[in-house]
Motif scaffolding. Structure first.
Motif, PDB file in Angstrom:
ATOM      1  N   VAL A 137       0.856  -1.191   0.000  1.00  0.00           N
ATOM      2  CA  VAL A 137       0.000   0.000   0.000  1.00  0.00           C
ATOM      3  C   VAL A 137       0.884   1.230   0.000  1.00  0.00           C
ATOM      4  N   GLY A 176       1.074   5.576  -0.035  1.00  0.00           N
ATOM      5  CA  GLY A 176       0.265   6.625   0.552  1.00  0.00           C
ATOM      6  C   GLY A 176       0.957   7.272   1.729  1.00  0.00           C
ATOM      7  N   PRO A 211       1.615   6.523   7.785  1.00  0.00           N
ATOM      8  CA  PRO A 211       0.903   5.593   8.655  1.00  0.00           C
ATOM      9  C   PRO A 211       0.002   4.612   7.913  1.00  0.00           C
ATOM     10  N   GLU A 212      -0.364   4.951   6.676  1.00  0.00           N
ATOM     11  CA  GLU A 212      -1.246   4.075   5.912  1.00  0.00           C
ATOM     12  C   GLU A 212      -0.477   3.098   5.029  1.00  0.00           C
ATOM     13  N   ALA A 213       0.813   3.321   4.858  1.00  0.00           N
ATOM     14  CA  ALA A 213       1.610   2.482   3.967  1.00  0.00           C
ATOM     15  C   ALA A 213       1.803   1.095   4.571  1.00  0.00           C
ATOM     16  N   ARG A 214       1.928   0.114   3.693  1.00  0.00           N
ATOM     17  CA  ARG A 214       2.162  -1.253   4.127  1.00  0.00           C
ATOM     18  C   ARG A 214       3.318  -1.846   3.314  1.00  0.00           C
ATOM     19  N   ASP A 263       5.421  10.435   2.846  1.00  0.00           N
ATOM     20  CA  ASP A 263       4.617   9.747   1.846  1.00  0.00           C
ATOM     21  C   ASP A 263       5.416   8.610   1.203  1.00  0.00           C
ATOM     22  N   SER A 320       8.133  -1.528   9.176  1.00  0.00           N
ATOM     23  CA  SER A 320       8.110  -0.074   9.257  1.00  0.00           C
ATOM     24  C   SER A 320       9.526   0.480   9.269  1.00  0.00           C
ATOM     25  N   MET A 324       3.228   0.538  10.164  1.00  0.00           N
ATOM     26  CA  MET A 324       2.316   0.531  11.298  1.00  0.00           C
ATOM     27  C   MET A 324       2.936  -0.166  12.495  1.00  0.00           C
TER      28      MET A 324
END
Length: 395
Positions: free
Chosen positions: A41, A43, A46-49, A82, A354, A370
């Motif tokens: 993911v 973005g 905090p939203e990235a994976r 980002d 992370s 995360m």
């Protein structure tokens, strides 16, 4: 039950209790519920994976580049946090535009002053680069030793050169790449046009089960010996710093190829102190900041029957200290996996899920990826696994 498949930088582990390595969804009911979710993911940070970050590098502007191993991609974390996909589209081998090129489990990464990103494509056994939005191959090819183990050893140009496994990579101001050739116990040098030579290291290469270990000798590069070198970093004067994992030492290699020992007695341990008296535990990744401080990642030290992952610091005056550590038996994130010092004076650390800044108090909050929401039970946390052929894997 343990099932190994690490030839391409991949290790899959299944525990008898049913905790499997893989995307951390709970659909199967087998994963540790505390482990951060994996995935692909882009973005805001905090939203990235990610799916198993293996290495991190920083450019002159403070952007980070991550080897996202099981997503078969390089990811970029901008200064603002980002996350974007920098290169790679799927598992395979294809040069070309960065976002359509294919790679197989990138396992080391470095970036030069012009923004060119270099990486070790472990599944394809090649040194590759990303420049101006295009992926190309510099040196190496898939090969096997005489007994069938994947890898090889040969100097030469382009595909005539062979490597075993590369865990560390650094690039100097003129575009020369230095890599740790793990099972060949050598430091290799790749010129900008792809000519590969042996810069430091001697003794037997990995030619059979009885000749897999290196040695320990300081001196000129042609007679110096290493034992399974892993991380490598370069300072502003062109000195190399090598995490000599099998010797539990940090070695320094001058621009002329002279090898000396910077820290470590050779004994596996965690004692801080002056470099010659300090103990290290299979040092893995390494970086050096603009002030000459060297940071070392130890992925898995066994202390009083618990597994610790540690970041150590060797000051410019040679004093070794422990900056931060994790108790892996109860931390669902596992151990640390990568280190990078940025030109802005910051040091960044990655784990499997992370990347975060190293602060005076230890770990800062994740820049991207995360954090877990709870603490694992020791009964379901990932084990420490080591085989005779592979280094500590930071679960």
């Amino acid at each position: 039950m343990l099932n190994f498949a690490r030839w391409g930088g991949l290790l899959t582990v299944f525990m008898a209790v049913g905790c499997a390595v893989g995307p951390s969804t709970l659909e199967s009911g087998l994963q540790d519920p505390c482990r951060p979710p994996t995935g692909l993911v882009d973005g805001p940070g905090p939203e990235a994976r990610f799916w198993f970050i293996n290495a991190v590098a920083a450019d002159a502007n403070g952007n980070l580049f991550l080897a996202d191993n099981l997503n078969h991609r390089l990811r970029k974390v901008a200064v603002a946090g980002d996350v974007t996909t920098f290169a790679g589209s799927s598992h395979g081998f294809t040069d070309g535009p960065a976002l359509t090129a294919k790679m197989a489990s990138p396992n080391a990464v470095a970036v030069d002053g012009l923004g060119t990103v270099y990486f070790w494509d472990s599944g394809n056994h090649r040194i590759r680069k990303v420049s101006s939005g295009h992926v190309s191959s510099i040196a190496g090819k898939f090969s096997t030793y005489p007994d069938g183990v994947i890898g090889g050893y040969a100097d030469g140009k382009g595909e005539d050169a062979l490597f075993s496994i590369v865990y560390g990579m650094a690039v100097n101001s003129v575009g020369e790449i230095f890599v740790t050739d793990y099972l060949n116990h050598r430091i290799r040098k790749i010129s900008p046009d792809g000519d590969v030579t042996t810069f430091a290291g001697s003794g037997p290469i990995r030619v059979g089960p009885d000749e897999k270990w290196g040695g320990y000798v300081d001196g000129p590069g042609s007679i110096a010996r290493f034992n399974q070198p892993q991380g490598i970093a370069i300072d502003t004067s062109g000195n190399l710093y090598v995490a000599d994992s099998g010797n539990n030492r940090i070695r320094k290699v001058s621009p002329a190829g002279e090898v000396t020992t910077l820290a470590g007695t050779g004994e596996f341990g965690g004692a801080d102190g002056e470099g010659a008296q300090a103990q290290l535990s299979n040092p893995w990744a390494i970086t050096v900041d603009g002030d000459g401080n060297v940071y070392v990642l130890e992925p898995n030290a066994i202390v009083e029957r618990r597994h610790e992952s540690r970041i150590r610091k060797i000051s410019s005056t040679g004093l070794v200290s422990t900056v931060t550590k994790r108790i892996q038996d109860t931390d669902p994130r596992g151990g640390y996996t990568g280190l990078a010092a940025s030109a802005n004076g910051k040091v960044y650390v990655s784990d499997l899920y992370s990347v975060f800044e190293l602060t005076d108090n230890g770990e800062g909050p994740p820049i991207a990826g995360m954090q877990p929401t709870c603490v694992s039970s020791p009964s379901i946390s990932m084990p420490t696994v080591r085989s005779p052929w592979w280094p500590w894997w930071p679960w």
